[in-house]
Design a protein around this motif. Structure first.
Motif, PDB file in Angstrom:
ATOM      1  N   HIS A 262     -13.391  20.638   2.347  1.00  0.00           N
ATOM      2  CA  HIS A 262     -13.155  21.586   1.524  1.00  0.00           C
ATOM      3  C   HIS A 262     -13.229  21.553   0.189  1.00  0.00           C
ATOM      4  O   HIS A 262     -13.210  22.357  -0.926  1.00  0.00           O
ATOM      5  CB  HIS A 262     -11.744  22.270   1.718  1.00  0.00           C
ATOM      6  CG  HIS A 262     -11.734  22.698   3.259  1.00  0.00           C
ATOM      7  ND1 HIS A 262     -12.276  23.880   3.664  1.00  0.00           N
ATOM      8  CD2 HIS A 262     -11.174  22.267   4.254  1.00  0.00           C
ATOM      9  CE1 HIS A 262     -11.823  23.972   4.981  1.00  0.00           C
ATOM     10  NE2 HIS A 262     -11.405  22.881   5.537  1.00  0.00           N
ATOM     11  N   LEU A 263     -13.376  20.131  -0.344  1.00  0.00           N
ATOM     12  CA  LEU A 263     -13.597  19.869  -1.671  1.00  0.00           C
ATOM     13  C   LEU A 263     -15.063  20.221  -2.236  1.00  0.00           C
ATOM     14  O   LEU A 263     -16.140  20.428  -1.643  1.00  0.00           O
ATOM     15  CB  LEU A 263     -13.439  18.178  -1.927  1.00  0.00           C
ATOM     16  CG  LEU A 263     -12.018  17.604  -1.472  1.00  0.00           C
ATOM     17  CD1 LEU A 263     -12.306  16.307  -1.690  1.00  0.00           C
ATOM     18  CD2 LEU A 263     -11.088  17.906  -2.461  1.00  0.00           C
ATOM     19  N   GLN A 264     -14.795  20.707  -3.394  1.00  0.00           N
ATOM     20  CA  GLN A 264     -16.039  21.070  -4.348  1.00  0.00           C
ATOM     21  C   GLN A 264     -16.372  20.660  -5.572  1.00  0.00           C
ATOM     22  O   GLN A 264     -15.435  19.922  -6.264  1.00  0.00           O
ATOM     23  CB  GLN A 264     -16.033  22.568  -4.392  1.00  0.00           C
ATOM     24  CG  GLN A 264     -15.884  23.461  -3.020  1.00  0.00           C
ATOM     25  CD  GLN A 264     -15.814  24.996  -3.189  1.00  0.00           C
ATOM     26  OE1 GLN A 264     -15.816  25.345  -4.386  1.00  0.00           O
ATOM     27  NE2 GLN A 264     -15.620  25.691  -1.988  1.00  0.00           N
ATOM     28  N   GLY A 265     -17.674  20.495  -6.063  1.00  0.00           N
ATOM     29  CA  GLY A 265     -17.814  20.054  -7.419  1.00  0.00           C
ATOM     30  C   GLY A 265     -17.516  18.578  -7.678  1.00  0.00           C
ATOM     31  O   GLY A 265     -17.744  17.923  -7.047  1.00  0.00           O
ATOM     32  N   ALA A 266     -16.669  18.693  -8.767  1.00  0.00           N
ATOM     33  CA  ALA A 266     -16.468  17.470  -9.267  1.00  0.00           C
ATOM     34  C   ALA A 266     -15.372  16.650  -8.606  1.00  0.00           C
ATOM     35  O   ALA A 266     -15.613  15.514  -8.417  1.00  0.00           O
ATOM     36  CB  ALA A 266     -15.611  17.753 -10.917  1.00  0.00           C
ATOM     37  N   ALA A 267     -14.567  17.442  -7.839  1.00  0.00           N
ATOM     38  CA  ALA A 267     -13.461  16.888  -6.708  1.00  0.00           C
ATOM     39  C   ALA A 267     -14.116  16.319  -5.553  1.00  0.00           C
ATOM     40  O   ALA A 267     -13.880  14.951  -5.410  1.00  0.00           O
ATOM     41  CB  ALA A 267     -12.535  17.536  -6.330  1.00  0.00           C
ATOM     42  N   ARG A 268     -15.380  16.796  -5.321  1.00  0.00           N
ATOM     43  CA  ARG A 268     -16.003  16.261  -3.924  1.00  0.00           C
ATOM     44  C   ARG A 268     -16.954  14.807  -4.560  1.00  0.00           C
ATOM     45  O   ARG A 268     -16.936  13.956  -3.883  1.00  0.00           O
ATOM     46  CB  ARG A 268     -17.165  17.036  -3.606  1.00  0.00           C
ATOM     47  CG  ARG A 268     -17.908  16.726  -2.365  1.00  0.00           C
ATOM     48  CD  ARG A 268     -19.103  17.568  -1.976  1.00  0.00           C
ATOM     49  NE  ARG A 268     -19.984  17.940  -3.135  1.00  0.00           N
ATOM     50  CZ  ARG A 268     -20.262  19.308  -3.631  1.00  0.00           C
ATOM     51  NH1 ARG A 268     -19.413  20.450  -3.247  1.00  0.00           N
ATOM     52  NH2 ARG A 268     -20.934  19.419  -4.525  1.00  0.00           N
ATOM     53  N   ASP A 269     -17.562  15.309  -5.730  1.00  0.00           N
ATOM     54  CA  ASP A 269     -18.016  13.805  -6.290  1.00  0.00           C
ATOM     55  C   ASP A 269     -17.191  12.664  -6.495  1.00  0.00           C
ATOM     56  O   ASP A 269     -17.596  11.515  -6.486  1.00  0.00           O
ATOM     57  CB  ASP A 269     -18.587  14.133  -7.489  1.00  0.00           C
ATOM     58  CG  ASP A 269     -19.963  15.107  -7.372  1.00  0.00           C
ATOM     59  OD1 ASP A 269     -20.209  15.490  -6.207  1.00  0.00           O
ATOM     60  OD2 ASP A 269     -20.199  16.041  -8.439  1.00  0.00           O
TER      61      ASP A 269
ATOM     62  N   LEU B 210      -7.060  15.441  -9.577  1.00  0.00           N
ATOM     63  CA  LEU B 210      -6.420  13.983  -9.659  1.00  0.00           C
ATOM     64  C   LEU B 210      -7.309  13.097  -8.739  1.00  0.00           C
ATOM     65  O   LEU B 210      -7.107  11.910  -9.087  1.00  0.00           O
ATOM     66  CB  LEU B 210      -4.991  14.082  -8.757  1.00  0.00           C
ATOM     67  CG  LEU B 210      -4.077  15.043  -9.542  1.00  0.00           C
ATOM     68  CD1 LEU B 210      -2.783  15.043  -8.793  1.00  0.00           C
ATOM     69  CD2 LEU B 210      -3.902  14.625 -10.792  1.00  0.00           C
ATOM     70  N   LEU B 211      -8.161  13.389  -8.047  1.00  0.00           N
ATOM     71  CA  LEU B 211      -9.257  12.409  -7.519  1.00  0.00           C
ATOM     72  C   LEU B 211     -10.025  11.474  -8.527  1.00  0.00           C
ATOM     73  O   LEU B 211     -10.479  10.582  -8.166  1.00  0.00           O
ATOM     74  CB  LEU B 211      -9.961  13.079  -6.372  1.00  0.00           C
ATOM     75  CG  LEU B 211      -9.436  13.592  -5.147  1.00  0.00           C
ATOM     76  CD1 LEU B 211     -10.396  14.485  -4.427  1.00  0.00           C
ATOM     77  CD2 LEU B 211      -8.861  12.631  -4.249  1.00  0.00           C
ATOM     78  N   ALA B 212     -10.090  12.390  -9.831  1.00  0.00           N
ATOM     79  CA  ALA B 212     -10.680  11.577 -10.857  1.00  0.00           C
ATOM     80  C   ALA B 212      -9.845  11.256 -11.857  1.00  0.00           C
ATOM     81  O   ALA B 212     -10.502  10.998 -13.120  1.00  0.00           O
ATOM     82  CB  ALA B 212     -11.769  12.655 -11.469  1.00  0.00           C
ATOM     83  N   ASP B 213      -8.555  11.181 -11.647  1.00  0.00           N
ATOM     84  CA  ASP B 213      -7.623  10.714 -12.596  1.00  0.00           C
ATOM     85  C   ASP B 213      -8.034   9.346 -13.516  1.00  0.00           C
ATOM     86  O   ASP B 213      -8.591   8.621 -12.676  1.00  0.00           O
ATOM     87  CB  ASP B 213      -6.156  10.886 -11.910  1.00  0.00           C
ATOM     88  CG  ASP B 213      -5.124  10.749 -12.829  1.00  0.00           C
ATOM     89  OD1 ASP B 213      -4.760  11.904 -13.314  1.00  0.00           O
ATOM     90  OD2 ASP B 213      -4.680   9.602 -13.479  1.00  0.00           O
ATOM     91  N   ALA B 214      -7.509   9.156 -14.541  1.00  0.00           N
ATOM     92  CA  ALA B 214      -7.913   7.946 -15.099  1.00  0.00           C
ATOM     93  C   ALA B 214      -6.839   6.876 -14.601  1.00  0.00           C
ATOM     94  O   ALA B 214      -7.185   5.738 -14.759  1.00  0.00           O
ATOM     95  CB  ALA B 214      -7.318   8.188 -16.714  1.00  0.00           C
ATOM     96  N   ALA B 215      -5.766   7.132 -13.964  1.00  0.00           N
ATOM     97  CA  ALA B 215      -4.774   6.070 -13.710  1.00  0.00           C
ATOM     98  C   ALA B 215      -5.222   5.893 -11.825  1.00  0.00           C
ATOM     99  O   ALA B 215      -5.185   6.758 -11.117  1.00  0.00           O
ATOM    100  CB  ALA B 215      -3.385   6.616 -13.587  1.00  0.00           C
TER     101      ALA B 215
END
Length: 770
Positions: free
Chosen positions: A557-564, A535-540
Motif C-alpha cells: 500500500h506504499l505509494q510514491g516516495a515512500a515506496r521508493d 519516515l522510511l526516508a528519514d535522515a536518521a
C-alpha cells in the motif's frame, strides 16, 4: 483503504534484541586482537607524543582501566584458592604459573579450569573475561568487590544474584547474555569490530585499542598525527582531527544575580560531545559494526526513550539506563551544560569534589546553606547530590547517580508512585511526614505536572492522557526525549487522533521522530501509513529501521516516495540484524520482517538458524509454530510449541502458544491448563490473562470467568479488550446496569467507534427499562 495487518504481538522487537551494551553484563577479552583493521588508528602512545598532559590525566582512569590483559598490575581479586558458591553453581579462583584461573562448570556441566584473559573494569567491582575456543569471550558473573573491607568490599560476589541458570542456557556464564563480543566490547575498548562469522558460528573480534583510548572519542588519529609530524601548527583548521570536541570553558559562564545560577553567553556547543559520550553512556543498541565516533547517535545506534520498565513516569532512573537519557531531561542540558563542564574528559574525574562542583554554577550563598537545603551544614543531607542526584545501585555494589538533576517531589510519590529522594534517606518515616516537611520548607515550589501526568496516564492507556500527551508533544521547548516518548505513548493510547503524530513525524529532532516510529505498530493500517510512510526516508538510520519494521506488512500500500524509500530503509534494518546475527533476538526480528513481507520460506529458514544459534530459547520455536500454522500445518505447529515449553518451562509466551494450539486441536481441557499456567507466570500481562478468562468462559464456567475478567479490569482499567469482554458478559447475564459504567469507560477509550457507541445506547435503554 489499507487493511490493518495482524495485531499479533511481535515477541521480539529489534531494539529489544540488542539490549544495547548493558554495563551490567560486562565483558571484554580474548579472541579480539589489536591490529590491521585499525590502519587509520595510531594508538594512545602516538597521541601522547604531543598531548602529554591529557595522556597523564587518562592514565589510571576508568577509561584506561576499562579492560586490560590479566596480570599482577591489573588483577584486583584474590585468586588464592577461595571457592565462592551461589544457588546453582560454584567457582574456585586460582593463581598458577603466573596466570589466573577460574575452576567452574563449562557449558556441558563439566568442571574445568578456565584461564582469565582480561580484567574488565576496576571500581567498585572488577569482572574477569574468559576466552573460549570459538572466539567467544565470556564475562564471568562472579566479580571482585574492589571497595575497602570497611565498606563491605574485598570479597567475591555474584553480580546478578537473582538468576539461576543451568549449563548451556542463556544466563549461564557461557551463554549469550555474558558474551563480551556482542554485549559490552564496544564500550570498553577502542573501535571494536565484532567480526561474527554467521556460517561458521565463530567470532574474530578485533579492536584498535584494548581500553578506551583517545581514538574512542576523537576518531582515527592517523591523519592528525601525520599533520603534526609534518610541522602542523595549533589552530590550523585542516589538522586532520577526525572529531573535534571543544572543552569546557568556565569563562563562558557568568552568574545571574537574580537567580544565583550561571548562564552561558557563548554560542551553544556542538551536540557531538554529548552524543559521543552517549554511545556508551546511554541505553542503546548498535546499528552498525565498528562504529567510528562523530556521527549523530541516531545514525549509529538505536537509543531507548523514557520507556516503562526503564524509567519511572517522572523520568527518574528505574533500570540500568546509564546517564544520557536522564541528562537530556534536565534543566542543565537545556541551559547548555555538557558532560565536560562537570567531568574532566581525559581522566573522567569530577572537576571539583562535593558541593564545590555545583558551586561552579550555583552560588553557595544562595544554595549551599541550611536556608535552602534545611539540613545541618556539612552533613550528608546537605550534599547537593543527596536531593538532586539520588543513587540507584546496580550489580549489587555500584551506586550510580541519576543525572536528571530533578527536585524531590513527595507529592508525586503519592499520586504517581515515583520515588523521591527525601523518602530514600528518611526510610524510617512515612510518606505523610515527608510530604508535610517538604510542603513546609518549599511552599512556593513550581507545580508543573504535565510530563509526569502524561507519561503516567499514557502508560496506563488512560483516555484522559491524550490531551496531556498532545500538549507535551507539541511543546517545542520540552526535552526531545520526553516529546518522543509522548509521541510513542500517544500512538499506543487507543482512539488517539493521528494529526499530532503526523506533525511530529516532521519534527526537526530525530528523537521525536523516533518516538513516532516506535508507536506506528499500535496504529491501524490507514493511520499507520498516513503517519509513518514518510519516515522510511528519514535522515536518521534509527528512525528508518523502526519505520520499516512497522510498515513491512503494509508494503503493497506504499505509494510514491515512500515506496521508493522502502528498499533503503529495509537494507538498513537487514544490515543491523545481520550485524547481530549472533543473537537470537536479531534473527527473530529479521524473520518477523520477512514474514510480514510474505516471504514465509525465508522467514522459516532464518528461524531455523535462530534455533541452532541457541537451542534453549523458546522464541524461534514459537514463531516457527505461528508460521507453520499460517501454512496450515497445525500438527507441526503443536509439536513446535511443545518443544518451546520443553526448553523454557518458565516462559509465559511458550505456555500461551501451547494453550492456543491445544484449544485449536480440540484438546480444550489441556489447553485451559496451559493458558492458566501462562497467565500465572506473567500476571501483569493483560492479554494472557484475558485469553485465559475467555477460555474458562468458553469451557463452561462463566461465573469464574467473570471473576477473572473483573480482576483484570481492576489491574488494567483502560484495556479495550478487557472492557469489551466484561461489558458483553454482564449484558448477556442481564446485568445492564452493572455493565453501563464499563461501557462508558469503553466509549472514552474508543471514541468514535460506532459499535461501542451503539452498545452504550443499548445498555442505557436497557438500564432505564428495568
Amino acid at each position: 483503504m489499507a487493511p490493518s495487518p495482524p495485531t499479533r504481538r511481535r515477541r521480539v522487537a529489534l531494539y529489544c534484541l540488542l539490549l544495547f551494551c548493558m554495563g551490567l553484563v560486562l565483558l571484554r577479552a580474548r579472541g579480539p586482537r589489536a591490529g590491521s583493521e585499525a590502519a587509520r588508528h595510531v594508538g594512545t602512545a602516538a597521541c601522547a607524543e604531543c598531548h602529554a598532559q591529557e595522556a597523564q590525566a587518562w592514565r589510571g582512569s576508568h577509561h584506561d582501566l576499562a579492560m586490560a590483559a590479566a596480570g599482577p598490575e591489573s588483577v584486583r581479586g584474590a585468586f588464592a584458592g577461595e571457592t565462592f558458591a551461589w544457588p546453582g553453581g560454584a567457582a574456585t579462583f586460582l593463581r598458577r604459573d603466573g596466570a589466573y584461573w577460574i575452576r567452574t562448570e563449562d557449558e556441558r556441566g563439566t568442571q574445568q579450569e578456565h584461564r582469565v584473559g582480561f580484567t574488565f573494569g576496576v571500581w567498585p567491582l572488577q569482572q574477569y573475561l574468559l576466552p573460549l575456543p570459538d572466539g567467544r569471550v565470556q564475562a564471568f558473573p562472579v566479580a571482585w568487590d574492589a571497595r575497602p573491607a570497611a565498606q563491605g568490599g574485598q570479597r567475591w560476589f555474584h553480580a546478578d544474584p537473582g538468576r539461576v541458570a543451568r549449563a548451556g542456557e542463556r544466563f549461564h556464564w557461557t551463554g549469550s547474555f555474558y558474551t563480551w563480543n556482542h554485549t559490552c566490547a564496544e564500550c570498553h575498548s577502542t573501535h571494536v569490530q565484532k567480526g561474527f562469522d554467521r556460517a561458521a558460528g565463530r567470532y574474530a573480534t578485533r579492536y584498535a585499542g584494548e581500553d578506551v583510548g583517545c581514538e574512542a572519542c576523537h576518531g582515527p588519529g592517523d591523519a592528525h598525527v601525520r599533520w603534526a609530524r609534518a610541522g602542523g601548527r595549533a589552530g590550523d583548521p585542516d589538522d586532520g582531527l577526525a572529531v573535534r570536541l571543544r572543552g569546557a570553558r568556565l569563562e563562558d559562564w557568568s552568574f545571574d544575580p537574580a537567580t544565583g545560577i550561571a548562564r552561558s553567553a557563548a554560542a551553544p556547543r556542538s551536540a557531538i560531545e554529548i552524543q559521543t559520550c552517549a554511545r556508551c553512556h546511554a541505553r542503546r543498541a548498535p546499528l552498525l559494526d565498528g562504529v567510528t565516533p562523530g556521527a549523530p547517535l541516531t545514525e549509529t545506534h538505536l537509543p531507548a526513550l523514557l520507556e516503562a520498565g526503564l524509567y519511572h513516569a517522572d523520568g527518574q532512573v528505574l533500570d540500568e539506563v546509564f546517564e544520557w537519557g536522564s541528562f537530556l531531561q534536565s534543566r542543565m542540558h537545556a541551559a547548555g551544560v555538557t558532560c565536560t563542564d562537570c567531568h574532566e574528559p581525559h581522566g573522567a574525574r569530577l572537576r571539583a569534589e562535593g558541593n564545590a562542583l555545583c558551586a561552579r554554577c550555583h552560588l553557595p550563598a544562595r544554595f549551599d546553606t541550611p536556608a535552602h537545603h534545611h539540613h545541618v551544614a556539612g552533613s550528608a543531607g546537605a550534599a547537593c547530590t543527596a536531593c538532586h542526584m539520588p543513587t540507584k545501585t546496580f550489580m549489587v555494589v555500584h551506586a550510580r547517580h541519576d543525572h536528571g538533576f530533578s527536585v524531590p517531589r513527595p507529592d508525586w510519590t503519592a499520586r504517581y508512585g515515583v520515588p523521591n529522594a527525601c523518602s530514600g534517606c528518611h526510610q524510617e518515616r512515612d510518606l505523610a511526614w515527608v510530604q508535610e516537611a517538604f510542603a513546609r520548607w518549599y511552599p512556593g515550589l513550581r507545580r508543573d505536572e504535565l510530563a509526569v501526568r502524561a507519561l503516567h496516564g499514557g502508560r496506563r492507556g488512560d483516555p484522559a492522557a491524550r490531551a496531556d500527551l498532545v500538549a507535551l508533544l507539541g511543546a517545542a521547548t520540552r526535552p526531545a526525549i520526553l516529546r518522543g516518548t509522548a509521541a510513542q505513548l500517544l500512538a499506543e493510547v487507543p482512539g488517539s487522533e493521528p494529526a499530532s503524530l503526523r506533525a511530529a513525524a516532521a519534527d526537526p529532532d530525530p528523537l521525536v521522530r523516533l518516538g513516532v516510529a516506535r508507536g506506528l505498530a499500535a496504529l491501524p493500517g490507514e493511520a499507520r501509513l498516513a503517519v509513518g510512510a514518510g519516515l522510511l526516508a528519514d535522515a536518521a538510520r534509527a528512525v528508518r529501521v523502526e519505520a520499516v519494521r512497522a510498515l513491512a506488512a503494509l508494503r503493497p500500500h506504499l505509494q510514491g516516495a515512500a515506496r521508493d524509500a522502502y528498499p533503503r530503509a529495509r537494507a538498513d534494518f537487514v544490515a543491523a540484524a545481520t550485524t547481530h546475527a549472533d543473537q537470537v533476538e536479531s534473527l527473530v526480528g529479521l524473520a518477523t520482517l520477512l514474514h510480514d513481507e510474505g516471504d514465509l520460506a525465508e522467514a522459516a529458514r532464518i528461524l531455523e538458524e535462530a534455533r541452532r544459534r541457541d537451542p534453549t530459547r523458546p522464541e524461534p520455536l514459537v514463531n516457527l509454530a505461528d508460521l507453520r500454522r499460517a501454512q496450515g500445518d497445525e500438527a507441526r505447529s503443536l509439536e513446535l510449541v511443545r518443544a518451546a515449553v520443553g526448553v523454557a518451562p518458565q516462559d509465559a509466551g511458550a505456555w500461551h502458544a501451547l494453550g492456543l494450539a491445544l484449544v485449536r486441536s480440540a484438546r480444550r481441557d489441556e489447553g485451559l491448563q496451559a493458558l492458566r499456567r501462562a497467565a500465572g507466570l506473567a500476571p501483569a500481562d493483560a492479554r494472557l490473562g484475558l485469553v485465559h478468562a475467555i477460555a474458562v468462559h468458553d469451557l463452561g464456567d462463566p461465573a469464574r470467568a467473570l471473576l477473572l475478567v473483573e480482576e483484570l479490569r481492576r489491574a488494567h482499567p483502560f484495556d479495550p479488550g478487557i472492557l469489551q469482554t466484561l461489558v458483553a458478559w454482564l449484558a448477556a447475564a442481564g446485568r445492564a446496569r452493572d455493565a453501563l459504567p464499563h461501557a462508558r469507560t469503553l466509549a472514552e477509550v474508543l471514541p468514535g467507534n460506532p459499535g461501542t457507541q451503539a452498545l452504550l445506547r443499548d445498555l442505557e435503554r436497557a438500564a432505564r427499562g428495568r
